[in-house]
Design an enzyme around this catalytic site. Structure first.
Site, PDB file in Angstrom:
ATOM      1  N   SER A  26      66.034 -29.934  27.514  1.00 48.55           N
ATOM      2  CA  SER A  26      65.498 -28.664  27.004  1.00 48.55           C
ATOM      3  C   SER A  26      66.442 -27.499  27.299  1.00 48.55           C
ATOM      4  O   SER A  26      66.155 -26.359  26.939  1.00 48.55           O
ATOM      5  CB  SER A  26      64.122 -28.383  27.621  1.00 48.55           C
ATOM      6  N   THR A 158      39.100   0.632  -2.777  1.00 49.81           N
ATOM      7  CA  THR A 158      38.415  -0.630  -2.481  1.00 49.81           C
ATOM      8  C   THR A 158      38.762  -1.506  -3.675  1.00 49.81           C
ATOM      9  O   THR A 158      38.906  -1.000  -4.805  1.00 49.81           O
ATOM     10  CB  THR A 158      36.879  -0.473  -2.377  1.00 49.81           C
ATOM     11  N   SER A 280      70.092  -4.330  -4.862  1.00 47.90           N
ATOM     12  CA  SER A 280      70.151  -5.614  -5.554  1.00 47.90           C
ATOM     13  C   SER A 280      71.583  -5.847  -6.003  1.00 47.90           C
ATOM     14  O   SER A 280      72.294  -4.910  -6.359  1.00 47.90           O
ATOM     15  CB  SER A 280      69.220  -5.570  -6.760  1.00 47.90           C
ATOM     16  N   LYS A 286      68.002  -0.600  -8.090  1.00 49.32           N
ATOM     17  CA  LYS A 286      67.009  -1.047  -7.125  1.00 49.32           C
ATOM     18  C   LYS A 286      67.225  -0.547  -5.701  1.00 49.32           C
ATOM     19  O   LYS A 286      68.338  -0.450  -5.216  1.00 49.32           O
ATOM     20  CB  LYS A 286      66.986  -2.585  -7.079  1.00 49.32           C
ATOM     21  N   ASN A 288      65.158  -1.836  -2.476  1.00 49.19           N
ATOM     22  CA  ASN A 288      64.070  -2.745  -2.104  1.00 49.19           C
ATOM     23  C   ASN A 288      63.571  -2.507  -0.678  1.00 49.19           C
ATOM     24  O   ASN A 288      64.368  -2.296   0.227  1.00 49.19           O
ATOM     25  CB  ASN A 288      64.548  -4.199  -2.231  1.00 49.19           C
ATOM     26  N   GLU A 293      58.824  -6.004   3.763  1.00 50.76           N
ATOM     27  CA  GLU A 293      58.626  -7.331   3.164  1.00 50.76           C
ATOM     28  C   GLU A 293      58.873  -8.428   4.189  1.00 50.76           C
ATOM     29  O   GLU A 293      58.141  -9.416   4.268  1.00 50.76           O
ATOM     30  CB  GLU A 293      59.569  -7.527   1.973  1.00 50.76           C
ATOM     31  N   GLN A 325      56.882 -29.279  27.376  1.00 54.11           N
ATOM     32  CA  GLN A 325      58.228 -28.744  27.155  1.00 54.11           C
ATOM     33  C   GLN A 325      58.320 -28.098  25.768  1.00 54.11           C
ATOM     34  O   GLN A 325      59.154 -27.226  25.533  1.00 54.11           O
ATOM     35  CB  GLN A 325      59.246 -29.871  27.297  1.00 54.11           C
ATOM     36  N   LYS A 328      58.001 -23.932  24.605  1.00 58.06           N
ATOM     37  CA  LYS A 328      58.940 -22.812  24.717  1.00 58.06           C
ATOM     38  C   LYS A 328      59.436 -22.259  23.400  1.00 58.06           C
ATOM     39  O   LYS A 328      59.426 -21.038  23.186  1.00 58.06           O
ATOM     40  CB  LYS A 328      60.123 -23.225  25.590  1.00 58.06           C
TER      41      LYS A 328
END
Ligand code: ARG
Length: 463
Positions: A26, A158, A280, A286, A288, A293, A325, A328
């Site tokens: 590990s 709503t 983009s 664009k 973004n 996101e 183990q 983790k």
């Protein structure tokens, strides 16, 4: 590595299969616990010295050896070995290399079972500290913006349809409340994390006259765990933490979703700073909202880790099993995801700029004050159900004339209900609508300011 060099090699005659060695190791991931392993070992050595199992000189040698190892690890000079399986045996082997005989005595009255459980708790306690302070930073940024936007009108939704006008400050305070509960949950979880397994040894305790209260005190634990079998085996604290993290990420995903929607051309309610967006490769126009996101997307892995950890623990017989183990990697990834997501949001929030005109326009378009008209009619003596019907007709009329309720001429409104007067226009305005909801927990600007003030106090209170 030959079996005689392995720290547990005594009873073995054949070497470990090479693949099995790598499969069971590990150290690749648990080396992250090294500073806590060292901290735990130093406290353990001091306790052994106190009860007379180690001499002062042996204890000194161990402590300075461990400190040196800490420095080696920090500077990247430590010779990690997969053959030595995990962080615990890597450090112990190096200690003996550095300080000789005294190093071999460190593991007296201890097992890796109580050692690893202690390491994870020490580490998680620290990480909880980071999470709590990042949460605090984000909440504080939300309060600043809520104060500034106490009067800004936006549509409340709503079903994602315009419902009633609300103030932007009020909306931001909803996020504050969610995060406040998250902070309470993490704080409460910390109490169960901060319990010390050390001294449970492999599972049954140890014949040495250990002083677990002393070790706990050295390590800042509230108390030693009360049952040795439980101490080495349960990972419920990790599951609980991941549960809190899953709830937080669920909240952040909702928060993120709204930021994504609001930055779109269709909403245009806010603008995110360039530094938190990307472009983009094909569409030059664009911008973004990548950060929200990604945070929205990252909630998925944390929910997955919660399910993974629950399944890991399910049906495990007492006491320690190697299954543990596997706790983790999901736990590390949960912490990293939460810390990074909070950091991104806390850094971004102070630079979010609202477009107040767009928000107001959107609230005007959806007949958001229809309920106010119904409430007005009730105050004039109309039963609520009848009022609902009358207002429905008024909306129909406004739709056919493509205008707002407030733009309907008084005669047309009076044709629907004779009790309507000139004063109706006061309730049809957006400002009138929000100002009227002037009670504890309501959206009126006055309430938002009070709520921000109270929230500032709550933010500083010990939970
Ligand atoms: N690397 C192990 C773990 O993470 C440490 C404990 C090993 N104990 C044992 N009995 N093999 O759980």
């Amino acid at each position: 590595m030959a079996e005689k060099e392995k720290l547990w090699g005594g009873r073995f005659t054949q070497p470990t299969d090479q693949f099995v060695e790598a499969f069971t190791a590990s150290v690749q991931f648990d080396k992250r616990l090294a500073p806590y392993d060292i901290q735990g070992s130093i406290a353990h050595a001091r306790m052994l010295r106190k009860i007379g199992v180690l001499t002062a000189a042996e204890c000194e040698a161990i402590v300075s050896g461990l400190e040196r190892i800490g420095a080696e690890i920090q500077s990247g000079r430590f010779p990690w070995s997969v053959a030595l399986e995990d962080v615990h045996m890597n450090i112990e082997a190096r200690l003996t290399e550095l300080v000789g005989e005294a190093g071999k005595k460190l593991h007296t009255a201890r097992s890796r079972n109580d050692q690893v459980a202690t390491d994870i708790r020490l580490w998680l306690r620290d990480e909880l500290g980071h999470i709590l302070s990042e949460l605090h930073r984000l909440q504080s940024a939300l309060l600043d913006l809520a104060w500034q936007e106490a009067e800004t009108i936006m549509p409340g939704f709503t079903h994602l349809q315009v419902a009633q006008p609300v103030t932007f400050g009020h909306h931001l305070l909803a996020w504050f409340e969610m995060l406040q509960r998250d902070r309470e949950r993490f704080t409460d979880c910390r109490r169960r994390v901060n319990v010390m397994p050390l001294g449970a040894a492999a599972l049954a305790g140890t014949p040495f006259p250990i002083d677990r209260f002393y070790t706990a005190q050295l390590l800042g634990f509230d108390t030693p765990a009360a049952n040795s079998l439980d101490a080495v085996s349960d990972r419920d604290f990790a599951i609980e933490f991941t549960g809190c993290a899953a709830l937080l990420m669920m909240h952040l995903s909702r928060f993120a979703e709204e930021l994504v929607l609001w930055t779109s051309a269709q909403f245009g309610f806010i603008e995110l700073p360039d530094a938190f967006c990307t472009g983009s490769s094909i569409m030059p126009q664009k911008k973004n909202p990548d950060v929200p996101e990604l945070v929205r997307g990252k909630s998925g892995r944390v929910f997955g880790h919660l399910m993974g950890l629950l399944t890991l623990m399910k049906s495990q017989p007492l006491a320690y099993n190697k299954d543990n183990q596997e706790d983790k990697e999901p736990l590390f990834d949960t912490v990293d995801t939460v810390v990074n997501s909070l950091r991104a949001f806390a850094d971004m929030m102070p630079h979010v700029s609202p477009d107040r005109d767009r928000m107001r326009q959107a609230a005007r378009q959806g007949y958001a004050t229809a309920t106010d008209l119904a409430d007005y009619l009730v105050r004039k003596g109309v039963a609520f159900r009848d009022a609902h019907e009358i207002v429905g007709k008024a909306v129909q009329l406004a739709l056919s004339r493509q205008c707002d309720l407030a733009d309907l001429p008084l005669e047309r409104l009076q044709a629907l209900c004779g009790r309507i007067d000139e004063d109706v226009y006061e309730v049809l305005t957006l400002e009138g609508s929000v100002a009227a909801r002037n009670h504890f927990g309501g959206t009126a600007p006055e309430q938002v300011r009070k709520a921000v003030e109270q929230a500032r106090t709550r933010l500083e209170q010990v939970i």
